[in-house]
Structures are given as C-alpha cells and as structure tokens.
Design a protein around this motif. Structure first.
Motif, PDB file in Angstrom:
ATOM      1  N   ASN A 193       0.857  -1.176   0.000  1.00 11.37           N
ATOM      2  CA  ASN A 193       0.000   0.000   0.000  1.00 11.37           C
ATOM      3  C   ASN A 193       0.895   1.228   0.000  1.00 11.37           C
ATOM      4  O   ASN A 193       1.767   1.353   0.860  1.00 11.37           O
ATOM      5  CB  ASN A 193      -0.912   0.001   1.225  1.00 11.37           C
ATOM      6  N   VAL A 194       0.697   2.108  -0.958  1.00 13.97           N
ATOM      7  CA  VAL A 194       1.552   3.283  -1.115  1.00 13.97           C
ATOM      8  C   VAL A 194       0.773   4.517  -0.678  1.00 13.97           C
ATOM      9  O   VAL A 194      -0.378   4.712  -1.084  1.00 13.97           O
ATOM     10  CB  VAL A 194       2.020   3.435  -2.577  1.00 13.97           C
ATOM     11  N   PHE A 195       1.431   5.333   0.141  1.00 14.48           N
ATOM     12  CA  PHE A 195       0.824   6.551   0.671  1.00 14.48           C
ATOM     13  C   PHE A 195       1.717   7.746   0.372  1.00 14.48           C
ATOM     14  O   PHE A 195       2.944   7.615   0.309  1.00 14.48           O
ATOM     15  CB  PHE A 195       0.650   6.453   2.190  1.00 14.48           C
ATOM     16  N   VAL A 196       1.102   8.915   0.192  1.00 13.94           N
ATOM     17  CA  VAL A 196       1.829  10.173   0.073  1.00 13.94           C
ATOM     18  C   VAL A 196       1.265  11.145   1.097  1.00 13.94           C
ATOM     19  O   VAL A 196       0.079  11.089   1.430  1.00 13.94           O
ATOM     20  CB  VAL A 196       1.759  10.789  -1.348  1.00 13.94           C
ATOM     21  N   ARG A 245      -2.365   9.944   2.349  1.00 15.61           N
ATOM     22  CA  ARG A 245      -3.392   9.504   1.395  1.00 15.61           C
ATOM     23  C   ARG A 245      -2.815   8.388   0.526  1.00 15.61           C
ATOM     24  O   ARG A 245      -1.655   8.398   0.154  1.00 15.61           O
ATOM     25  CB  ARG A 245      -3.844  10.662   0.523  1.00 15.61           C
ATOM     26  N   MET A 246      -3.673   7.487   0.173  1.00 14.82           N
ATOM     27  CA  MET A 246      -3.269   6.326  -0.603  1.00 14.82           C
ATOM     28  C   MET A 246      -3.114   6.674  -2.076  1.00 14.82           C
ATOM     29  O   MET A 246      -3.924   7.413  -2.636  1.00 14.82           O
ATOM     30  CB  MET A 246      -4.324   5.239  -0.433  1.00 14.82           C
ATOM     31  N   THR A 247      -2.073   6.145  -2.698  1.00 11.02           N
ATOM     32  CA  THR A 247      -1.898   6.301  -4.144  1.00 11.02           C
ATOM     33  C   THR A 247      -1.781   4.957  -4.848  1.00 11.02           C
ATOM     34  O   THR A 247      -1.830   4.904  -6.070  1.00 11.02           O
ATOM     35  CB  THR A 247      -0.654   7.148  -4.491  1.00 11.02           C
ATOM     36  N   GLY A 248      -1.647   3.894  -4.085  1.00 11.37           N
ATOM     37  CA  GLY A 248      -1.547   2.592  -4.728  1.00 11.37           C
ATOM     38  C   GLY A 248      -1.838   1.459  -3.771  1.00 11.37           C
ATOM     39  O   GLY A 248      -1.541   1.534  -2.575  1.00 11.37           O
ATOM     40  N   HIS A 249      -2.452   0.423  -4.299  1.00  9.87           N
ATOM     41  CA  HIS A 249      -2.697  -0.822  -3.560  1.00  9.87           C
ATOM     42  C   HIS A 249      -2.473  -1.957  -4.536  1.00  9.87           C
ATOM     43  O   HIS A 249      -2.957  -1.935  -5.669  1.00  9.87           O
ATOM     44  CB  HIS A 249      -4.122  -0.876  -3.012  1.00  9.87           C
ATOM     45  N   HIS A 250      -1.730  -2.952  -4.083  1.00  5.86           N
ATOM     46  CA  HIS A 250      -1.457  -4.131  -4.897  1.00  5.86           C
ATOM     47  C   HIS A 250      -1.580  -5.347  -3.996  1.00  5.86           C
ATOM     48  O   HIS A 250      -0.952  -5.402  -2.938  1.00  5.86           O
ATOM     49  CB  HIS A 250      -0.038  -4.049  -5.478  1.00  5.86           C
TER      50      HIS A 250
END
Length: 146
Positions: free
Chosen positions: A105-108, A115-120
C-alpha cells in the motif's frame, strides 16, 4: 531508525493503512474515497483483475468490490513501513477469509494527511507453487478482490 523513519511518522502511516482496511471491511465507500489521493496518478491491482489507473477508474473499482459485491472480511498483519519524506509504502500480509495474500500500500503526505496512491494484492503461493489455474479467476464468487 533514521530521521525519515521516526516512530511518530511510522505510526501515522500505519493508522492510515488501518483506515484503508476498516473502510474496506465496513463497505464505507465515502471513507475509502477520502483516504485515496485526489491526484489522478493512482493505481490498484486487485487479485485476478488487470491493473487499474486513474482516480475515477480506481474509485469505480472499489465501488464494484465494496457495493456491488460483498466485501470480504480481511485483516492486515505484520505490516512493515518504509518511509522516505512524503512517501511511504506498507508491506503486509492479508488474511482474507482463510486465504493468505501479500499486499503493498503506497501513501503520500498531502498537507499533513497520509493519502493512498496505490494498492497491490497478490495471493501467496502454497508450498512455494502457484499455478496459472490458481491465479486465473473467472470473476465469479470466490475470487478475492482486494
């Protein structure tokens, strides 16, 4: 821990990560939308789905998973945070109704809010083997979408 890996910063990222799982489990689309970045350069890779990019399409995919089907009961365990400045990645295991997955899970940091920018998410292999049949879902009941 370096300056970017301070305990308070890691705790904030882990709290945002838990908000993601809480929103999913409860089917709270509004909370999910609030958690994701407003930027268009976001992406999601649900198991057995092609990659989805762009905020509108990503949010539509969550609506499909959370509203048009029954969201699975699942939990994040063993989270590891790698944080550098305003970007953080959480790697974790997911237990989805007895099926093990791995997720990133990628956050910025947007104005002090993670805030989330990616989920894999990807199924973990059993006994070191994962066959094409195991991964090829038909989109029917039993396919995990996270």
């Amino acid at each position: 821990m370096g300056m970017d890996q301070d305990a308070a910063g890691v705790a904030e990222v882990l709290a945002a990560n838990e908000l993601f799982y809480d929103a999913f489990r409860s089917g709270d689309v509004a909370a999910m939308e609030a958690l994701w970045s407003e930027r268009d350069d976001v992406s999601v890779y649900h198991p057995n789905w092609p990659g989805i990019t762009g905020r509108d399409d990503v949010m539509a995919s969550w609506h499909q998973v959370m509203v048009l089907s029954e969201p699975p009961a699942f939990f994040c365990s063993n989270p590891t945070v790698i944080r550098r400045g305003g970007v953080a990645i959480v790697f974790c295991a997911e237990d989805i109704e007895g099926h093990e997955m791995t997720a990133s899970n990628v956050f910025v940091d947007e104005g002090g809010v993670w805030r989330m920018t990616g989920h894999h998410a990807l199924p973990l292999s059993l006994n070191g083997q994962n066959t094409a049949e195991d991964d090829a879902g038909d989109g029917g009941e039993g396919d995990d979408a996270v």
